[in-house]
Design a protein around this motif. Structure first.
Motif, PDB file in Angstrom:
ATOM      1  N   ASP A   1       0.848  -1.183   0.000  1.00 18.01           N
ATOM      2  CA  ASP A   1       0.000   0.000   0.000  1.00 18.01           C
ATOM      3  C   ASP A   1       0.897   1.253   0.000  1.00 18.01           C
ATOM      4  O   ASP A   1       1.912   1.294   0.707  1.00 18.01           O
ATOM      5  N   PRO A   2       0.530   2.283  -0.781  1.00 17.22           N
ATOM      6  CA  PRO A   2       1.394   3.477  -0.853  1.00 17.22           C
ATOM      7  C   PRO A   2       1.653   4.120   0.513  1.00 17.22           C
ATOM      8  O   PRO A   2       2.731   4.655   0.762  1.00 17.22           O
ATOM      9  N   ARG A   3       0.668   4.020   1.421  1.00 14.83           N
ATOM     10  CA  ARG A   3       0.874   4.614   2.755  1.00 14.83           C
ATOM     11  C   ARG A   3       1.972   3.883   3.522  1.00 14.83           C
ATOM     12  O   ARG A   3       2.753   4.470   4.256  1.00 14.83           O
ATOM     13  N   LEU A   4       2.025   2.585   3.293  1.00 15.98           N
ATOM     14  CA  LEU A   4       3.053   1.780   3.958  1.00 15.98           C
ATOM     15  C   LEU A   4       4.405   2.041   3.307  1.00 15.98           C
ATOM     16  O   LEU A   4       5.428   2.219   3.994  1.00 15.98           O
ATOM     17  N   LEU A   5       4.405   2.135   1.975  1.00 11.53           N
ATOM     18  CA  LEU A   5       5.659   2.407   1.258  1.00 11.53           C
ATOM     19  C   LEU A   5       6.261   3.739   1.698  1.00 11.53           C
ATOM     20  O   LEU A   5       7.472   3.870   1.891  1.00 11.53           O
ATOM     21  N   GLN A   6       5.373   4.698   1.899  1.00 13.06           N
ATOM     22  CA  GLN A   6       5.843   6.026   2.293  1.00 13.06           C
ATOM     23  C   GLN A   6       6.496   5.973   3.692  1.00 13.06           C
ATOM     24  O   GLN A   6       7.527   6.581   3.937  1.00 13.06           O
ATOM     25  N   ALA A   7       5.878   5.200   4.566  1.00 15.85           N
ATOM     26  CA  ALA A   7       6.432   5.078   5.925  1.00 15.85           C
ATOM     27  C   ALA A   7       7.788   4.355   5.895  1.00 15.85           C
ATOM     28  O   ALA A   7       8.724   4.726   6.607  1.00 15.85           O
ATOM     29  N   ILE A   8       7.896   3.350   5.043  1.00 15.90           N
ATOM     30  CA  ILE A   8       9.164   2.611   4.922  1.00 15.90           C
ATOM     31  C   ILE A   8      10.235   3.560   4.396  1.00 15.90           C
ATOM     32  O   ILE A   8      11.371   3.587   4.903  1.00 15.90           O
ATOM     33  N   ASP A   9       9.844   4.369   3.442  1.00 18.22           N
ATOM     34  CA  ASP A   9      10.775   5.327   2.867  1.00 18.22           C
ATOM     35  C   ASP A   9      11.246   6.308   3.946  1.00 18.22           C
ATOM     36  O   ASP A   9      12.424   6.636   4.051  1.00 18.22           O
ATOM     37  N   GLN A  10      10.308   6.725   4.763  1.00 12.60           N
ATOM     38  CA  GLN A  10      10.659   7.670   5.842  1.00 12.60           C
ATOM     39  C   GLN A  10      11.651   7.071   6.830  1.00 12.60           C
ATOM     40  O   GLN A  10      12.457   7.766   7.426  1.00 12.60           O
ATOM     41  N   LEU A  11      11.581   5.747   7.008  1.00 13.19           N
ATOM     42  CA  LEU A  11      12.533   5.083   7.916  1.00 13.19           C
ATOM     43  C   LEU A  11      13.933   5.011   7.309  1.00 13.19           C
ATOM     44  O   LEU A  11      14.899   4.691   7.983  1.00 13.19           O
ATOM     45  N   GLY A  12      14.016   5.263   6.025  1.00 14.00           N
ATOM     46  CA  GLY A  12      15.328   5.227   5.364  1.00 14.00           C
ATOM     47  C   GLY A  12      15.720   3.826   4.925  1.00 14.00           C
ATOM     48  O   GLY A  12      16.894   3.568   4.645  1.00 14.00           O
ATOM     49  N   PHE A  13      14.774   2.921   4.865  1.00 12.97           N
ATOM     50  CA  PHE A  13      15.069   1.553   4.424  1.00 12.97           C
ATOM     51  C   PHE A  13      15.043   1.522   2.896  1.00 12.97           C
ATOM     52  O   PHE A  13      13.973   1.400   2.294  1.00 12.97           O
ATOM     53  N   GLU A  14      16.189   1.602   2.281  1.00  8.75           N
ATOM     54  CA  GLU A  14      16.190   1.692   0.810  1.00  8.75           C
ATOM     55  C   GLU A  14      15.767   0.397   0.137  1.00  8.75           C
ATOM     56  O   GLU A  14      15.025   0.383  -0.821  1.00  8.75           O
ATOM     57  N   ASN A  15      16.308  -0.697   0.628  1.00  8.02           N
ATOM     58  CA  ASN A  15      15.947  -2.024   0.097  1.00  8.02           C
ATOM     59  C   ASN A  15      15.539  -2.903   1.272  1.00  8.02           C
ATOM     60  O   ASN A  15      15.934  -2.651   2.396  1.00  8.02           O
ATOM     61  N   PRO A  16      14.794  -3.963   0.968  1.00  6.92           N
ATOM     62  CA  PRO A  16      14.510  -4.899   2.064  1.00  6.92           C
ATOM     63  C   PRO A  16      15.766  -5.679   2.442  1.00  6.92           C
ATOM     64  O   PRO A  16      16.683  -5.793   1.628  1.00  6.92           O
ATOM     65  N   THR A  17      15.788  -6.191   3.629  1.00  6.93           N
ATOM     66  CA  THR A  17      16.887  -7.097   3.990  1.00  6.93           C
ATOM     67  C   THR A  17      16.521  -8.494   3.463  1.00  6.93           C
ATOM     68  O   THR A  17      15.384  -8.725   3.031  1.00  6.93           O
ATOM     69  N   LEU A  18      17.484  -9.402   3.543  1.00  2.00           N
ATOM     70  CA  LEU A  18      17.250 -10.745   2.990  1.00  2.00           C
ATOM     71  C   LEU A  18      16.046 -11.434   3.626  1.00  2.00           C
ATOM     72  O   LEU A  18      15.224 -12.023   2.940  1.00  2.00           O
TER      73      LEU A  18
END
Ligand code: ATP
Length: 587
Positions: free
Chosen positions: A24-41
C-alpha cells in the motif's frame, strides 16, 4: 527502532525493491521515511511468502537482520488491503519482555504514520494502568503487542472480555519464540489457544535468531504447513562482528575493565553484560572510583526508567551501560540440558548449575518480563563486553547480537575464567564461572559451524600491571555494604525518576534529557586521586608529546591530554586508533 540508515550489503537484498511487493502506498511512504532503501534478505524472503502465498512462517535469521519489519510489514499490509468499517483486534504480537513490547510498538507506530486514522495499535505491556488500557481498547486497535502473561491476565479479568475480543484475529506472531518458551509462558500459550480462532485461517509467524525443536509443540498448535526460513550467518557474505575472548582471573576482570575504559581503548559505545544485579552495582561503584561514568540496567528498576535508559543510550547520552542479563538464569536449565544432550555431555555439571541458579533466584525481586539481551535494538554499539560469560552458547549469540546490527561493524570481547581460578577471590568470584571454559568451547564450536572465528586475546599484562595497585585500592573501597546501599539508592533514584517520568515528562518530552541515569552513586569511600591517571602509568606512547600514534592515541596531534576533564581525558582517539590496540596479543 529509531531512524535507521540503510543496512549494509551484508544484510540488504539489493536485487529486490520495495515496490515489487505491491505494498500500500501509505506503507511504502512510511518505509521510505525510515530510510530503508531495500529490504533485507529476511524481509525479501518472508514478505512475498506471507502476502502472496498466505503462508505461515517460521523464520530463523541472525540478530539485527531486520526480522521485526519482516513480520510487521505483512501484518500491516494485510490489514490495509482488507480494511474494514468496524474496528476489531486482528493481529496479536507476542514478545517475551516489556522492553521488546515497547520497541515493537514504537516501530509499528512509525509504519502506521500515514494510516493512523484507519488502523491502530496498542502495547498492553506498557506502564499505564489497566484503566488507561481499557480506555484505549475501547477504540479497538487492530494490532495488539504484548507479553503472553499480560494478555492472559487481561483476558481473564471479567470486565475486559468484551474489550479483548480475539474472535476476529487473523494473525498471530510470536517474536523471540524460543525465549517465550523458556520464560515459562507455555501455560499462557495453552490458554491463548482457547481464545484464538486457530481453525479459521489464522496466519502465524514465529521468529527468532535461535530456534530449535523446542518449538515443535507451538508449531503444531498454531501453524499449518509453515514455510521455514533459515537465514543465518551462512547466507551473509560478510562478517561484521569481530569476536575475542580473554582468559583472565576473577579480580583481573575489574582491572582490565578499569584499564580499557579509563584509557578509552574502546572507541564508541559499549554494552557490558554481567550475570547478576549485585555484580552490576559492584562494577559501577568500582568504575566510579576512577571517574568512569556508566549506567545500570536491571530487572529491579522500574519499567519507565528501563525504557528511558535504553532510549538515552540509543541517543548517545551514555556511552557505557552495564546490563544484567537475566535471560541467562531463566533459560539456563533448559538450555544446558539441551546443549548437553546435543553434545552428549555429562549431566552432573548441569545439576551444579541448577543449584547455583536456584540460590541466585532466592534473593531477586525481579520483573519476570525484563530483558535486554533479546531483540532490543541498541543503536550503534561498538562493543559488547561479556564481563561475565553467559551461561549458554545461545545466550552468547543474542548478547553479541546487540552490536554489529543491520550490517554495521562491531566487536565482542568475553572474559573467561579458567576453572582453576574460580573461587580464588572471595569478593570478585562468581561460582557459575566454573562453567566458563566449557561454555567457551561450545561458543567456539557454534561459531565455527557458522564459519566464524572467536579469537583469543591476551592482554599485555606488563602494561596493565602498573594499574593493579590502584585497582585493588578502589576494589577494596567497594564493600558489600556499599554495594547494598548503592542498590537501594539507585532504586530510590529511579523510582523518583520513574514517577517524574510518568507524570511530568509525558507532557514535556523535550525535558527528558534532564533525568540522568548515570549519576555517581558513591556510597563507597571516594578517593578522588584515583580519578586522575599519573603519567608514569600510561603506556610510553601516550606520555608527553605524541610521537608514536597508531598505538594508543590519547589525544590528537599537538594536543596534551586534558586531565581532570570528563574522567581525565579531554580528547577522543584519532583516526588511526583501534580498540584495544595498545594491548597486543602475545602469541
Ligand atoms: N530494510 C532495512 N534497511 C535498513 N535497515 C533496516 C531494514 N530493516 C531493518 N533495519 C534496521 O535493522 C536493525 C535491526 O532490525 P531488527 O531489530 O528488526 O533486527 P532483528 O532481526 O529483530 O534482531 P534481533 O534478533 O536482535 O531481535 C534496526 O535498527 C532496524 O531499524
Amino acid at each position: 527502532m529509531s531512524n535507521t540508515k540503510a543496512a549494509s550489503a551484508a544484510y540488504v537484498d539489493d536485487s529486490t525493491k520495495w515496490d515489487t511487493f505491491n505494498l500500500d502506498p501509505r506503507l511504502l511512504q512510511a518505509i521510505d521515511q525510515l530510510g530503508f532503501e531495500n529490504p533485507t534478505l529476511i524481509q525479501s524472503s518472508a514478505i512475498p511468502l506471507a502476502l502472496e502465498d498466505k503462508r505461515d512462517i517460521i523464520a530463523k535469521a541472525s540478530t539485527g537482520s531486520g526480522k521485526t519489519a519482516a513480520y510487521v510489514i505483512p501484518i500491516i499490509q494485510n490489514l490495509l488491503s482488507n480494511e474494514r468499517e468496524d474496528h476489531e483486534i486482528r493481529s496479536i504480537i507476542l514478545v517475551p519482555t516489556r522492553e521488546l513490547s515497547n520497541q515493537v510498538h514504537q516501530f509499528i507506530e512509525k509504519l502506521l504514520s500515514y494510516c493512523n486514522s484507519n488502523l491502530g495499535s496498542i502495547n498492553l505491556s506498557s506502564n499505564v494502568s489497566d484503566q488507561v488500557l481499557q480506555s484505549l481498547l475501547i477504540n479497538k486497535p487492530e494490532i495488539v503487542i504484548t507479553t503472553p502473561a499480560k494478555l492472559i491476565k487481561m483476558m481473564e479479568e471479567q470486565n475486559n472480555q468484551n474489550l479483548l475480543n480475539l474472535s476476529q484475529v487473523e494473525n498471530l506472531t510470536i517474536d523471540e519464540v524460543d525465549l517465550i518458551l523458556s520464560y515459562g509462558y507455555q501455560d499462557d500459550l495453552n490458554k491463548l489457544e482457547e481464545y484464538l480462532p486457530i481453525k479459521k485461517n489464522l496466519q502465524t509467524f514465529l521468529m527468532s535468531a535461535t530456534i530449535n525443536e523446542d518449538i515443535e509443540e507451538i508449531k503444531s498448535k498454531f501453524c499449518s504447513k509453515p514455510a521455514v526460513l533459515k537465514l543465518n550467518e551462512d547466507n551473509i557474505s560478510q562478517n561484521n562482528l569481530i569476536q575475542f575472548y580473554a582468559r583472565t582471573t576473577e579480580f583481573d576482570k575489574y582491572l582490565l575493565a578499569y584499564v580499557i575504559f579509563k584509557l578509552q581503548l574502546i572507541k564508541g559505545k559499549t554494552l557490558i553484560f554481567v550475570n547478576d544485579v549485585e555484580r552490576g552495582y559492584r562494577l559501577k561503584l568500582f568504575m566510579e572510583q576512577f571517574g568512569i561514568r556508566c549506567c545500570i540496567l536491571n530487572s529491579e528498576l522500574p519499567i519507565n526508567s528501563r525504557l528511558h535508559i535504553v532510549d538515552e543510550f540509543n541517543k548517545n547520552v551514555y556511552h557505557l551501560l552495564i546490563a544484567t542479563d537475566e535471560t541467562n538464569n531463566i533459560t539456563i536449565e533448559q538450555d544446558e540440558a539441551k546443549e548437553e544432550e546435543d553434545e552428549g555431555e555429562e549431566k552432573e555439571e548441569g545439576q551444579e548449575v541448577k543449584e547455583a541458579s536456584k540460590s541466585k533466584k532466592k534473593n531477586q525481586k525481579k520483573d519476570k518480563e525484563y530483558g535486554v539481551s533479546r531483540g532490543i535494538d541498541f543503536q550503534n554499539v561498538a562493543c559488547v563486553l561479556n564481563f561475565d560469560l553467559p551461561t549458554t552458547s545461545r545466550a552468547y549469540i543474542h548478547r553479541v547480537g546487540r552490536t554489529a546490527r543491520a550490517g554495521k561493524k562491531g566487536m565482542a570481547l568475553s572474559f573467561v575464567i579458567p576453572v582453576k581460578e574460580v573461587g580464588k577471590h572471595k569478593t570478585a568470584t562468581l561460582p557459575l564461572a566454573k562453567r566458563d571454559e566449557k561454555i567457551l568451547r561450545r561458543i567456539v564450536k557454534q561459531q565455527e559451524r557458522s564459519g566464524f572465528e572467536i579469537k583469543p586475546y591476551q592482554f599485555d599484562m606488563k602494561q596493565v600491571e602498573g594499574f593493579r595497585y590502584r585497582a585493588e585500592d578502589a576494589f577494596r573501597a567497594v564493600t558489600g555494604t556499599a554495594v547494598r546501599e548503592a542498590r537501594i539508592k539507585e532504586l530510590k533514584n529511579e523510582l523518583v525518576n520513574s514517577d517524574k517520568l510518568k507524570r511530568y515528562f509525558e507532557e514535556n518530552p523535550q525535558d527528558l534529557a534532564s533525568l540522568r541515569h548515570d549519576k555517581e552513586l558513591h556510597p563507597s569511600r571516594v578517593q578522588s586521586q584515583l580519578k586522575r591517571i599519573p603519567e608514569y602509568l600510561l603506556p610510553e606512547s601516550a606520555r608527553g608529546e605524541v610521537k608514536n600514534l597508531g598505538f594508543v592515541p590519547f589525544h590528537k596531534h599537538g594536543h596534551r591530554v586534558q586531565k581532570g576533564k570528563r574522567g581525565g581525558h579531554g580528547k577522543r582517539f584519532g583516526k588511526k586508533s583501534d580498540p584495544l590496540k595498545s594491548f597486543k596479543p602475545r602469541n
